[in-house]
Design a protein around this motif. Structure first.
Motif, PDB file in Angstrom:
ATOM      1  N   VAL A   1      -6.182  17.356  -3.002  1.00 22.90           N
ATOM      2  CA  VAL A   1      -6.034  16.635  -1.738  1.00 22.90           C
ATOM      3  C   VAL A   1      -4.542  16.529  -1.387  1.00 22.90           C
ATOM      4  N   PRO A   2      -4.155  16.854  -0.171  1.00 25.90           N
ATOM      5  CA  PRO A   2      -2.738  16.781   0.216  1.00 25.90           C
ATOM      6  C   PRO A   2      -2.234  15.343   0.174  1.00 25.90           C
ATOM      7  N   LYS A   3      -0.954  15.190  -0.137  1.00 31.55           N
ATOM      8  CA  LYS A   3      -0.400  13.830  -0.233  1.00 31.55           C
ATOM      9  C   LYS A   3      -0.377  13.150   1.136  1.00 31.55           C
ATOM     10  N   THR A   4      -0.317  13.948   2.198  1.00 30.11           N
ATOM     11  CA  THR A   4      -0.317  13.346   3.533  1.00 30.11           C
ATOM     12  C   THR A   4      -1.624  12.624   3.818  1.00 30.11           C
ATOM     13  N   GLU A   5      -2.718  13.053   3.190  1.00 29.17           N
ATOM     14  CA  GLU A   5      -4.004  12.393   3.400  1.00 29.17           C
ATOM     15  C   GLU A   5      -4.163  11.167   2.506  1.00 29.17           C
ATOM     16  N   VAL A   6      -3.406  11.115   1.407  1.00 25.57           N
ATOM     17  CA  VAL A   6      -3.456   9.950   0.521  1.00 25.57           C
ATOM     18  C   VAL A   6      -2.596   8.819   1.064  1.00 25.57           C
TER      19      VAL A   6
ATOM     20  N   ALA B   1      -0.705   8.913  -5.520  1.00 24.20           N
ATOM     21  CA  ALA B   1      -0.130   7.820  -4.756  1.00 24.20           C
ATOM     22  C   ALA B   1       1.395   7.863  -4.821  1.00 24.20           C
ATOM     23  N   GLU B   2       1.931   8.179  -6.014  1.00 19.20           N
ATOM     24  CA  GLU B   2       3.389   8.287  -6.154  1.00 19.20           C
ATOM     25  C   GLU B   2       3.947   9.355  -5.227  1.00 19.20           C
ATOM     26  N   LYS B   3       3.305  10.510  -5.225  1.00 25.81           N
ATOM     27  CA  LYS B   3       3.781  11.609  -4.376  1.00 25.81           C
ATOM     28  C   LYS B   3       3.613  11.277  -2.897  1.00 25.81           C
ATOM     29  N   ALA B   4       2.516  10.575  -2.560  1.00 19.25           N
ATOM     30  CA  ALA B   4       2.247  10.285  -1.155  1.00 19.25           C
ATOM     31  C   ALA B   4       3.300   9.369  -0.551  1.00 19.25           C
ATOM     32  N   GLU B   5       3.799   8.409  -1.316  1.00 16.40           N
ATOM     33  CA  GLU B   5       4.763   7.471  -0.748  1.00 16.40           C
ATOM     34  C   GLU B   5       6.209   7.839  -1.048  1.00 16.40           C
ATOM     35  N   THR B   6       6.421   8.983  -1.701  1.00 17.84           N
ATOM     36  CA  THR B   6       7.787   9.461  -1.882  1.00 17.84           C
ATOM     37  C   THR B   6       8.226  10.139  -0.592  1.00 17.84           C
ATOM     38  N   PRO B   7       9.211   9.583   0.078  1.00 16.03           N
ATOM     39  CA  PRO B   7       9.606  10.163   1.368  1.00 16.03           C
ATOM     40  C   PRO B   7      10.229  11.535   1.186  1.00 16.03           C
ATOM     41  N   PRO B   8      10.257  12.343   2.224  1.00 19.27           N
ATOM     42  CA  PRO B   8      10.915  13.652   2.118  1.00 19.27           C
ATOM     43  C   PRO B   8      12.411  13.492   1.907  1.00 19.27           C
ATOM     44  N   GLN B   9      13.047  14.590   1.555  1.00 18.29           N
ATOM     45  CA  GLN B   9      14.480  14.548   1.285  1.00 18.29           C
ATOM     46  C   GLN B   9      15.269  14.050   2.494  1.00 18.29           C
ATOM     47  N   GLY B  10      14.689  14.187   3.686  1.00 11.94           N
ATOM     48  CA  GLY B  10      15.323  13.640   4.884  1.00 11.94           C
ATOM     49  C   GLY B  10      16.547  14.434   5.287  1.00 11.94           C
ATOM     50  N   PRO B  11      17.545  13.749   5.853  1.00 10.62           N
ATOM     51  CA  PRO B  11      18.717  14.441   6.391  1.00 10.62           C
ATOM     52  C   PRO B  11      19.763  14.781   5.343  1.00 10.62           C
TER      53      PRO B  11
ATOM     54  N   PRO C   1      -2.383   7.295   3.975  1.00 13.24           N
ATOM     55  CA  PRO C   1      -3.078   6.177   4.644  1.00 13.24           C
ATOM     56  C   PRO C   1      -3.722   5.199   3.663  1.00 13.24           C
ATOM     57  N   LEU C   2      -4.190   5.705   2.509  1.00 12.92           N
ATOM     58  CA  LEU C   2      -4.768   4.802   1.509  1.00 12.92           C
ATOM     59  C   LEU C   2      -3.683   3.876   0.954  1.00 12.92           C
ATOM     60  N   VAL C   3      -2.489   4.438   0.702  1.00 15.16           N
ATOM     61  CA  VAL C   3      -1.369   3.628   0.211  1.00 15.16           C
ATOM     62  C   VAL C   3      -1.006   2.567   1.250  1.00 15.16           C
ATOM     63  N   ASP C   4      -1.008   2.958   2.513  1.00 17.58           N
ATOM     64  CA  ASP C   4      -0.645   2.017   3.574  1.00 17.58           C
ATOM     65  C   ASP C   4      -1.668   0.885   3.687  1.00 17.58           C
ATOM     66  N   ILE C   5      -2.944   1.199   3.508  1.00 17.61           N
ATOM     67  CA  ILE C   5      -3.986   0.162   3.555  1.00 17.61           C
ATOM     68  C   ILE C   5      -3.695  -0.913   2.504  1.00 17.61           C
ATOM     69  N   VAL C   6      -3.354  -0.463   1.302  1.00 20.84           N
ATOM     70  CA  VAL C   6      -3.108  -1.402   0.205  1.00 20.84           C
ATOM     71  C   VAL C   6      -1.824  -2.198   0.437  1.00 20.84           C
ATOM     72  N   LYS C   7      -0.764  -1.524   0.864  1.00 23.21           N
ATOM     73  CA  LYS C   7       0.504  -2.227   1.076  1.00 23.21           C
ATOM     74  C   LYS C   7       0.397  -3.243   2.211  1.00 23.21           C
ATOM     75  N   ASP C   8      -0.299  -2.876   3.272  1.00 19.31           N
ATOM     76  CA  ASP C   8      -0.410  -3.763   4.427  1.00 19.31           C
ATOM     77  C   ASP C   8      -1.253  -4.996   4.120  1.00 19.31           C
ATOM     78  N   ALA C   9      -2.129  -4.895   3.125  1.00 17.02           N
ATOM     79  CA  ALA C   9      -3.020  -6.021   2.816  1.00 17.02           C
ATOM     80  C   ALA C   9      -2.337  -7.076   1.949  1.00 17.02           C
ATOM     81  N   SER C  10      -1.206  -6.750   1.339  1.00 16.72           N
ATOM     82  CA  SER C  10      -0.517  -7.714   0.483  1.00 16.72           C
ATOM     83  C   SER C  10       0.053  -8.853   1.311  1.00 16.72           C
ATOM     84  N   GLY C  11       0.029 -10.040   0.709  1.00 15.75           N
ATOM     85  CA  GLY C  11       0.568 -11.213   1.391  1.00 15.75           C
ATOM     86  C   GLY C  11      -0.324 -12.419   1.203  1.00 15.75           C
ATOM     87  N   ASP C  12       0.182 -13.608   1.538  1.00 16.28           N
ATOM     88  CA  ASP C  12      -0.576 -14.859   1.421  1.00 16.28           C
ATOM     89  C   ASP C  12      -1.074 -15.095   0.001  1.00 16.28           C
ATOM     90  N   GLY C  13      -0.202 -14.841  -0.982  1.00 11.06           N
ATOM     91  CA  GLY C  13      -0.566 -15.113  -2.361  1.00 11.06           C
ATOM     92  C   GLY C  13      -1.326 -14.003  -3.048  1.00 11.06           C
TER      93      GLY C  13
END
Length: 725
Positions: free
Chosen positions: A141-146, A170-180, A148-160
């Motif tokens: 499965v491509p990391k680009t498709e994983v 998951a590690e590869k999915a949230e590792t940003p590209p080398q960028g500029p 959104p799953l990481v984002d679901i979990v991160k966005d749900a954190s909060g309120d204890g």
């Protein structure tokens, strides 16, 4: 070997004339070729292969058994970690947790997800921390498709309630590209070239040549990957090394071209002279880099063989571009090489009485004089400095990065921290035991019990038999984490003492990702001396052919080893000991990534030989003309100091861009290579080389079976010839 009067009838001269005169054809061929190869390579190139297992290690044998008898376990998984300050049974917390689990379970990428509310084993006794495993339906499965799953979990954190999603995907999915970062390196290289040449045209040629070569080289590397698979970091390594050597090689040739124009040569003649001198040295230097890179094959590891072949393809394309594409560009530019330049003050002082004048002594000449007056002191101080820098390398530890060394804002690190707090640090470092089931070891109970009682083991699972009834596996979790040295010691103790003494334990193999990483590190450490020997011997033979001196070749090998050792030492001090680590973007102290020193050695040895070739070839030219070593070293250093400094600055700028990126392993190799180039261009080239050559005198030119070189029968008169820089 370059001489004062280069050959004008050799193969390189003919190639230079052809590329110059048929410049439109050569340029069109390059453009069409690069576009075609890029389209095919990036569209149909081989996928990356990050498998570092294999061979005859216990972990490889365990993995082979699991793949054969437990095919249902081959899919990748994610781990959801949950921490609720008021407990997971708090109504608000439970509503949030169940909502996240439902969203993950509904994804087409995941299989059935077991809720921690359905399995008490997934929850700690105080019910504040829970976990669950999320199977992925597709192994590739491509990391680009994983993501959104990481984002679901991160966005749900909060309120204890804190949630984290771990696992390799998951590690590869949230590792940003080398960028500029690469853009920053190119911009810095452009500034350096503009300072060195003072001309926008001269600045642009090496960059355009290097970019075209790297684009074609990487695309070709992806096609070669169908024959020799390579890991995903190969592209970045090829970009770094390709840009570095591509721009540098063009820089060396362009410098000679401008020198020849200044001496009154026509553009075509200047092009031929540049290719037959600097271009000849480029081919030797590039071949040394190729030999050094292919030395990785001696490691006997498929993954590193893929890196070696991929990087070699890129370097080969840059070499070809330097001696074919650049002459074609020069044919278009001609005398306009210095166009669009800033006005500069001249340092020439004319004699008012019309007598012969001489240019001021350059800083490089003056510095060479300082070193040559006290060569022994200079050599001792430089050598001692390098040994001090290299000392930390003696405590180098190797491992592969996991979630515990990722940036602390990553969801994977959050998952690791929660799991370690609730279930122990060893949960992320499971040991998997596998064996074939037969009459002699049908009962694994004694083995499991022996493992469970071993000091350092937190707990062990009951054995599980495969569906075909031919194999069994069980897991044990250490009390220490993935990166802890105690975990590696535990693996050795289990293999050497515990398993052999348990009934039926002789046929049980200890594997899993943790043990596999340990085996990979130890296999690397054991094979590294062989690779170093192969690279040094082959490079020495090539350098002897070039400079026709055993002494200088041995000097080069020793100095290259010193600069690489210094780079290893600085890398250990920053990455492993934590000195300035946080300032350079390393989240925490960590072992050096296993493949980094193995990759650094051939690259740095080859690049160091580049500078050695360009410096010593110029010194050799002066020695054959004057017969005096001191004069030859002074003039050779003066004639190459500016261009080597510019080349080194470009290399450092490009390698340093890797430190700006997100991948901790790539940051390490970028840091180590930048340090090595800095040391090589300063302490080695500016101090050790002139000091040692001054101490050796005529012995520098010793070659078995050949008389010492004699001075030119018509040595220069008392007026020293101006030195071109």
């Amino acid at each position: 070997m370059t001489t004062e009067t280069p050959r004008t009838d050799g193969a390189l001269a003919r190639l230079a004339r052809f590329c110059y005169r048929r410049r439109r054809l050569v340029l069109l061929t390059w453009i069409v070729g690069v576009v075609a190869v890029a389209f095919v390579g990036f569209s149909y190139g081989a996928a990356s292969d990050n498998d570092y297992s294999g061979g005859k290690s216990d972990s490889a044998k365990a993995q082979a058994l699991i793949e054969k008898h437990f095919p249902e376990q081959q899919g990748d998984t994610l781990t959801l970690a949950i921490k609720a300050e008021r407990g997971i049974d708090d109504p608000a917390a439970r509503q949030k947790i169940e909502k996240v689990i439902a969203e993950l379970d509904a994804s087409p990428l995941t299989g059935p997800v077991t809720s921690p509310y359905q399995d008490e084993n997934l929850v700690t006794k105080d019910r504040r921390i829970a976990r669950t495993t999320i199977p992925l339906t597709d192994k590739d499965v491509p990391k680009t498709e994983v993501k959104p799953l990481v984002d679901i979990v991160k966005d749900a954190s909060g309120d204890g309630v804190t949630l984290g999603l771990g696992g390799d995907k998951a590690e590869k999915a949230e590792t940003p590209p080398q960028g500029p970062a690469e853009g920053v390196g190119l911009l810095t290289a452009a500034v350096i070239l503009f300072i060195a040449f003072g001309s926008l045209v001269a600045m642009g040629l090496p960059i355009v040549t290097g970019l075209m070569a790297v684009l074609g080289g990487i695309a070709l590397m992806k096609l070669v990957g169908h024959l020799v698979p390579s890991p995903d970091f190969t592209v970045l390594v090829c970009s770094l090394i390709g840009l570095g050597v591509g721009i540098d090689y063009a820089l060396f040739i362009l410098t000679r071209y401008r020198d020849s124009l200044r001496d009154g040569d026509e553009p075509e003649s200047a092009t031929v002279k540049a290719i037959t001198t600097a271009g000849h040295a480029v081919l030797f230097a590039g071949t040394t880099v190729l030999i050094a890179l292919l030395g990785l094959i001696a490691m006997g590891q498929a993954m590193m063989a893929g890196v070696a072949v991929g990087a070699s393809v890129t370097v080969l394309v840059t070499m070809i571009a330097a001696v074919t594409l650049l002459p074609a560009f020069l044919g278009f530019i001609g005398y306009k090489i210095n166009a669009l330049r800033l006005p500069r003050r001249t340092s020439r002082q004319a004699g008012g009485d019309g007598a012969a004048t001489r240019e001021r002594r350059t800083p490089a000449e003056r510095w060479a004089g300082v070193v040559q007056r006290r060569p022994l002191i200079a050599a001792i101080l430089a050598g001692a400095s390098l040994l001090v820098l290299a000392a930390p390398a003696l405590s180098m530890r190797l491992s592969l990065p996991d979630a515990s060394v990722q940036p602390h804002d990553r969801s994977s690190y959050t998952s690791h921290r929660i799991i370690s707090e609730g279930f122990g640090p060893g949960y992320g470092a499971p040991l998997i035991f596998a064996t074939e089931v037969g009459s002699t070891n049908g009962d694994l109970g004694p083995v499991v019990e022996a493992v469970r009682k071993t000091e350092g083991i937190a707990y062990a699972t009951p054995p599980r038999i495969s569906k075909d009834g031919q194999a069994a596996v069980f897991m044990a979790f250490p009390r220490t984490g993935y990166q802890d040295e105690a975990t590696a010691d535990l693996v050795h103790r289990l293999r050497d003492d515990v398993l052999p003494k348990a009934p039926g334990g002789e046929q049980v193999y200890l594997g899993g990702p943790n043990a596999g990483a340990i085996d990979f590190a130890e296999d690397t450490s054991s094979r590294l001396p062989l690779m170093i020997t192969v690279v040094i011997v082959l490079s020495l033979l090539l350098l002897v052919v070039l400079v026709r001196s055993v002494t200088i070749a041995l000097q080069a090998a020793a100095m290259n080893l010193l600069s690489i050792g210094a780079a290893y030492g600085v890398l250990v001090a920053i990455v492993q000991w934590g000195w300035l680590g946080s300032a350079l973007g390393f989240p925490t102290e960590m072992p050096v990534t296993t493949w980094v020193p193995m990759m650094m050695f051939p690259l740095l040895f080859g690049l160091s030989m580049d500078y050695e070739v360009f410096l010593v070839s110029r010194i050799r030219e002066e020695y054959e003309r004057t017969g005096d070593t001191r004069t030859a070293v002074t003039r050779g250093l003066a004639g190459t100091a500016k261009v080597i400094t510019a080349a080194a600055a470009i290399m450092i700028a490009i390698f340093t861009t890797a430190v700006l990126g997100p991948d901790v392993s790539v940051k390490q190799i970028g840091l180590g290579m930048a340090v090595a180039v800095l040391v090589d261009a300063t302490i080695i080239r500016m101090v050790l080389v002139p000091a040692v050559m001054e101490l050796c005198g005529k012995a520098n030119w010793w070659m078995p079976g050949r008389r010492a070189l004699k001075a030119d029968p018509t040595p220069p008169d008392g007026v020293e010839e101006p030195v071109r820089v």
